[in-house]
Motif scaffolding. Structure first.
Motif, PDB file in Angstrom:
ATOM      1  N   ILE A  15      46.097  32.948  64.747  1.00 32.32           N
ATOM      2  CA  ILE A  15      45.047  33.957  64.893  1.00 32.32           C
ATOM      3  C   ILE A  15      44.208  34.033  63.624  1.00 32.32           C
ATOM      4  O   ILE A  15      42.969  34.085  63.675  1.00 32.32           O
ATOM      5  N   ALA A  16      44.864  34.013  62.469  1.00 31.57           N
ATOM      6  CA  ALA A  16      44.136  34.084  61.201  1.00 31.57           C
ATOM      7  C   ALA A  16      43.202  32.899  61.025  1.00 31.57           C
ATOM      8  O   ALA A  16      42.069  33.039  60.551  1.00 31.57           O
ATOM      9  N   GLU A  17      43.667  31.718  61.424  1.00 30.53           N
ATOM     10  CA  GLU A  17      42.863  30.519  61.232  1.00 30.53           C
ATOM     11  C   GLU A  17      41.762  30.375  62.268  1.00 30.53           C
ATOM     12  O   GLU A  17      40.631  30.026  61.939  1.00 30.53           O
ATOM     13  N   SER A  18      42.074  30.640  63.534  1.00 33.77           N
ATOM     14  CA  SER A  18      41.094  30.383  64.585  1.00 33.77           C
ATOM     15  C   SER A  18      40.084  31.512  64.744  1.00 33.77           C
ATOM     16  O   SER A  18      38.876  31.277  64.811  1.00 33.77           O
ATOM     17  N   VAL A  19      40.567  32.748  64.788  1.00 35.95           N
ATOM     18  CA  VAL A  19      39.664  33.869  65.022  1.00 35.95           C
ATOM     19  C   VAL A  19      38.974  34.311  63.738  1.00 35.95           C
ATOM     20  O   VAL A  19      37.758  34.530  63.717  1.00 35.95           O
ATOM     21  N   TYR A  20      39.752  34.415  62.652  1.00 36.93           N
ATOM     22  CA  TYR A  20      39.192  34.914  61.396  1.00 36.93           C
ATOM     23  C   TYR A  20      38.775  33.789  60.451  1.00 36.93           C
ATOM     24  O   TYR A  20      38.361  34.062  59.327  1.00 36.93           O
ATOM     25  N   GLU A  21      38.864  32.543  60.921  1.00 37.86           N
ATOM     26  CA  GLU A  21      38.411  31.384  60.152  1.00 37.86           C
ATOM     27  C   GLU A  21      39.039  31.355  58.754  1.00 37.86           C
ATOM     28  O   GLU A  21      38.404  30.989  57.758  1.00 37.86           O
ATOM     29  N   GLY A  22      40.306  31.792  58.689  1.00 40.28           N
ATOM     30  CA  GLY A  22      41.030  31.781  57.429  1.00 40.28           C
ATOM     31  C   GLY A  22      40.713  32.945  56.512  1.00 40.28           C
ATOM     32  O   GLY A  22      41.273  33.040  55.413  1.00 40.28           O
ATOM     33  N   ARG A  23      39.850  33.850  56.952  1.00 38.93           N
ATOM     34  CA  ARG A  23      39.446  34.981  56.104  1.00 38.93           C
ATOM     35  C   ARG A  23      40.219  36.240  56.482  1.00 38.93           C
ATOM     36  O   ARG A  23      39.660  37.321  56.683  1.00 38.93           O
ATOM     37  N   ALA A  24      41.511  36.095  56.623  1.00 40.00           N
ATOM     38  CA  ALA A  24      42.427  37.210  56.876  1.00 40.00           C
ATOM     39  C   ALA A  24      43.800  36.773  56.387  1.00 40.00           C
ATOM     40  O   ALA A  24      44.082  35.579  56.273  1.00 40.00           O
ATOM     41  N   ASP A  25      44.647  37.751  56.086  1.00 37.36           N
ATOM     42  CA  ASP A  25      45.988  37.459  55.579  1.00 37.36           C
ATOM     43  C   ASP A  25      47.012  37.679  56.684  1.00 37.36           C
ATOM     44  O   ASP A  25      46.996  38.715  57.366  1.00 37.36           O
ATOM     45  N   VAL A  26      47.908  36.705  56.861  1.00 40.52           N
ATOM     46  CA  VAL A  26      48.959  36.836  57.860  1.00 40.52           C
ATOM     47  C   VAL A  26      49.851  38.022  57.488  1.00 40.52           C
ATOM     48  O   VAL A  26      50.286  38.166  56.342  1.00 40.52           O
ATOM     49  N   ALA A  27      50.102  38.879  58.454  1.00 39.27           N
ATOM     50  CA  ALA A  27      50.842  40.110  58.182  1.00 39.27           C
ATOM     51  C   ALA A  27      52.340  39.847  58.074  1.00 39.27           C
ATOM     52  O   ALA A  27      52.920  39.179  58.926  1.00 39.27           O
ATOM     53  N   ARG A  28      52.959  40.378  57.026  1.00 41.75           N
ATOM     54  CA  ARG A  28      54.415  40.375  56.882  1.00 41.75           C
ATOM     55  C   ARG A  28      54.989  41.742  57.199  1.00 41.75           C
ATOM     56  O   ARG A  28      56.202  41.917  57.267  1.00 41.75           O
ATOM     57  N   GLY A  29      54.118  42.700  57.375  1.00 38.56           N
ATOM     58  CA  GLY A  29      54.517  44.059  57.704  1.00 38.56           C
ATOM     59  C   GLY A  29      53.280  44.837  58.102  1.00 38.56           C
ATOM     60  O   GLY A  29      52.191  44.269  58.239  1.00 38.56           O
ATOM     61  N   LEU A  30      53.410  46.133  58.267  1.00 39.50           N
ATOM     62  CA  LEU A  30      52.279  46.965  58.645  1.00 39.50           C
ATOM     63  C   LEU A  30      51.326  47.194  57.483  1.00 39.50           C
ATOM     64  O   LEU A  30      50.127  47.393  57.691  1.00 39.50           O
ATOM     65  N   LEU A  31      51.850  47.189  56.259  1.00 42.62           N
ATOM     66  CA  LEU A  31      51.044  47.436  55.060  1.00 42.62           C
ATOM     67  C   LEU A  31      50.775  46.118  54.350  1.00 42.62           C
ATOM     68  O   LEU A  31      51.699  45.343  54.113  1.00 42.62           O
ATOM     69  N   GLY A  32      49.516  45.874  54.022  1.00 43.64           N
ATOM     70  CA  GLY A  32      49.113  44.569  53.529  1.00 43.64           C
ATOM     71  C   GLY A  32      48.805  44.517  52.051  1.00 43.64           C
ATOM     72  O   GLY A  32      49.123  45.438  51.283  1.00 43.64           O
ATOM     73  N   PRO A  33      48.142  43.425  51.610  1.00 49.22           N
ATOM     74  CA  PRO A  33      47.903  43.193  50.183  1.00 49.22           C
ATOM     75  C   PRO A  33      46.943  44.173  49.533  1.00 49.22           C
ATOM     76  O   PRO A  33      46.858  44.211  48.309  1.00 49.22           O
ATOM     77  N   ALA A  34      46.226  44.971  50.321  1.00 51.13           N
ATOM     78  CA  ALA A  34      45.386  46.007  49.710  1.00 51.13           C
ATOM     79  C   ALA A  34      46.230  47.078  49.031  1.00 51.13           C
ATOM     80  O   ALA A  34      45.731  47.826  48.189  1.00 51.13           O
ATOM     81  N   LEU A  35      47.518  47.151  49.395  1.00 51.51           N
ATOM     82  CA  LEU A  35      48.471  48.039  48.720  1.00 51.51           C
ATOM     83  C   LEU A  35      49.380  47.146  47.883  1.00 51.51           C
ATOM     84  O   LEU A  35      50.375  46.605  48.387  1.00 51.51           O
ATOM     85  N   PRO A  36      49.062  46.932  46.617  1.00 43.73           N
ATOM     86  CA  PRO A  36      49.747  45.906  45.833  1.00 43.73           C
ATOM     87  C   PRO A  36      51.238  46.130  45.654  1.00 43.73           C
ATOM     88  O   PRO A  36      51.969  45.198  45.349  1.00 43.73           O
TER      89      PRO A  36
END
Length: 504
Positions: free
Chosen positions: A294-315
């Motif tokens: 999904i990250a590669e095809s839909v977002y053209e690589g401009r998204a981060d694969v989720a490892r949880g509900l909270l992402g890299p914006a919360l360091p």
């Protein structure tokens, strides 16, 4: 169902050119500053006349014209702004108001002015979103303001960082209306707003902080994403917000910055009725989802694969994350589903068109789940026409791009809203005692490291139920012309032009 196409056609480019004609004023040089006025192309026009009691408040914050008592650091912890310090005693927080600050109309910042702004916000109808469910009272004494809530609230400083609680001078308030024109305290003074077309700000030389380097800001509202990208490409704008993924590849890579957003694209599964009431089928769906595709095809690589509900914006989230511990029945159910497969279980997935990527995500998920043995039907509408059905549990699954850090900068509010049995946005219809216990603990814990650990424990409890399958964390693509210096790249989208921003 017809899904929107992605290719950029010549007609779209021509339309963009037409939209841009006459939009941006020429850049004027400031002999006493560090360059000319900053031309900004923004996505959404004002919806409420730039009232700080609405979502328009975030525009005021991004232009550095309206300020709050408190600001947040990268971890979401409160830091001084118009208040220099604060302390808590039971239900009351006392804030010391910064001295030497003037509003743009020349009047001084006083504790009385602060209490007046907060009182207007607390009594507004509707209330600012940050005060939903909060009974707040503000009183002034000398240089301090006492903020009292009906129940002890460990997040009062974080709440007061919301741009919706900006402090404006008394002249801003006329009857039921609130006008930020010439009434803020920030580095730039809002001079004029031309409806939903443009806004003009000049440097405020009486600013209490570091004087702005740029002489002013000229804002144009450009809802069309192709037109915003064209403005950057043609040099007609200096800073462009929210460039669509489909346009980013057409721009000079040196002019764009991808900023992780506190926003997660998640598949919510209906745990109360239908096929996904079975934890085994929920586990089968989780295993079928290929987030990387999904990250590669839909977002053209401009998204981060989720490892949880909270992402890299919360360091801090990744370091505190632990693997969810699924209960015995869920492990057994997952094993049964893994052995027998979904066996053609029919599911309906809903989503909406307002975010361009979501229908494509739905189509990709449909293919992935079909390969796993599900029979999948999609239902895609405008958000305004589908939200009620989603909240009522009328879909087996729902795809949502969800902000995980709401106005307080704290993810506990989002987790409670979406996954508590009493949550107001519980699309998954989840009612799990272990999740409720973890969420209640997180909400009651004092802000700081202990609260962050409690939040991550609550995330693990939610993920253990497979009520939600996080797929990707979105990024916002911001464009800065080569001559721009010091533009902010803020995951919370509270900052854009700061006193340090200028054009060469």
């Amino acid at each position: 169902m017809r899904l929107p196409s992605r290719p950029l056609h010549a007609a779209a480019l021509a339309t963009a050119g037409a939209l841009l004609t006459g939009c941006f004023a020429a850049t004027g040089q400031d002999p006493g500053g560090d360059g000319g006025r900053i031309r900004v192309a923004m996505m959404n026009p004002p919806r409420s006349g730039l009232s700080p009691l609405s979502d328009d408040a975030f525009k005021l914050s991004r232009w550095s014209t309206a300020e709050t008592l408190v600001t947040l650091d990268a971890d979401g912890d409160p830091r001084p702004a118009l208040a220099t310090s604060w302390r808590q005693a039971g239900r009351t927080w006392t804030f010391t108001v910064r001295e030497g600050v003037t509003f743009h109309d020349g009047s001084p910042l006083t504790a009385g002015a602060v209490a007046h702004s907060l009182t207007r916000a607390a009594n507004a109808s509707p209330k600012p979103r940050i005060l939903d469910g909060v009974d707040l009272r503000a009183t002034a004494s000398g240089r301090t303001v006492a903020v009292t809530t009906a129940a002890p609230d460990p997040l009062v400083p974080q709440r007061l960082s919301s741009p919706q609680l900006s402090i404006l001078s008394a002249k801003a308030y006329r009857g039921r209306t609130v006008s930020p024109v010439g009434t803020g305290t920030g580095a730039f003074r809002l001079i004029e707003v031309d409806g939903t077309s443009s806004a003009t700000l000049d440097r405020y030389d009486g600013y209490w902080g570091t004087k702005a380097k740029a002489p002013g800001i000229d804002v144009t509202f450009v809802p069309d994403g192709t037109a915003r990208a064209a403005a950057l490409r043609s040099g007609e704008a200096d800073i462009v917000e929210a460039i669509p993924v489909s346009q980013a590849a057409l721009l000079d890579p040196g002019l764009i910055t991808e900023v992780p957003m506190p926003r997660t694209n998640t598949l919510y599964l209906n745990t109360a009725e239908g096929p996904f009431k079975d934890p085994g089928l929920r586990a089968a769906a989780r295993r079928a989802v290929d987030a990387e595709a999904i990250a590669e095809s839909v977002y053209e690589g401009r998204a981060d694969v989720a490892r949880g509900l909270l992402g890299p914006a919360l360091p801090w989230a990744a370091a505190l994350r632990s693997e969810p511990k699924r209960t015995g029945p869920e492990r057994a159910g997952a094993k049964r589903a893994g052995a027998a497969g979904p066996d053609g279980a029919a599911v309906t997935i809903g989503t909406f068109t307002d975010r361009a990527e979501l229908p494509e995500v739905a189509q990709t998920l449909q293919q992935q789940l079909r390969r796993a043995g599900f029979r999948v039907t999609l239902e895609v509408r405008q958000y305004a026409h589908i939200e009620a059905d989603a909240l009522a549990g009328r879909f087996d699954a729902f795809i949502l791009s969800r902000a995980t850090v709401l106005d307080s900068g704290d993810p506990a509010a989002y987790l409670y809203s979406d996954f508590a049995s009493r949550g107001s946005f519980n699309i998954a219809q989840l009612a799990d005692p272990a999740v409720d216990k973890a969420l209640d603990k997180a909400a009651a814990t004092t802000a700081g490291d202990a609260r962050r650990r409690a939040v991550m424990a609550a995330e693990a409890a939610v993920l253990a139920t497979d009520a939600a399958i996080p797929m990707v964390h979105e990024r916002v693509v911001q464009g800065d012309a080569a001559r721009v210096v010091g533009a902010a790249h803020d995951p919370r989208e509270r900052l854009l032009v700061t006193p340090a921003t200028y054009v060469r």
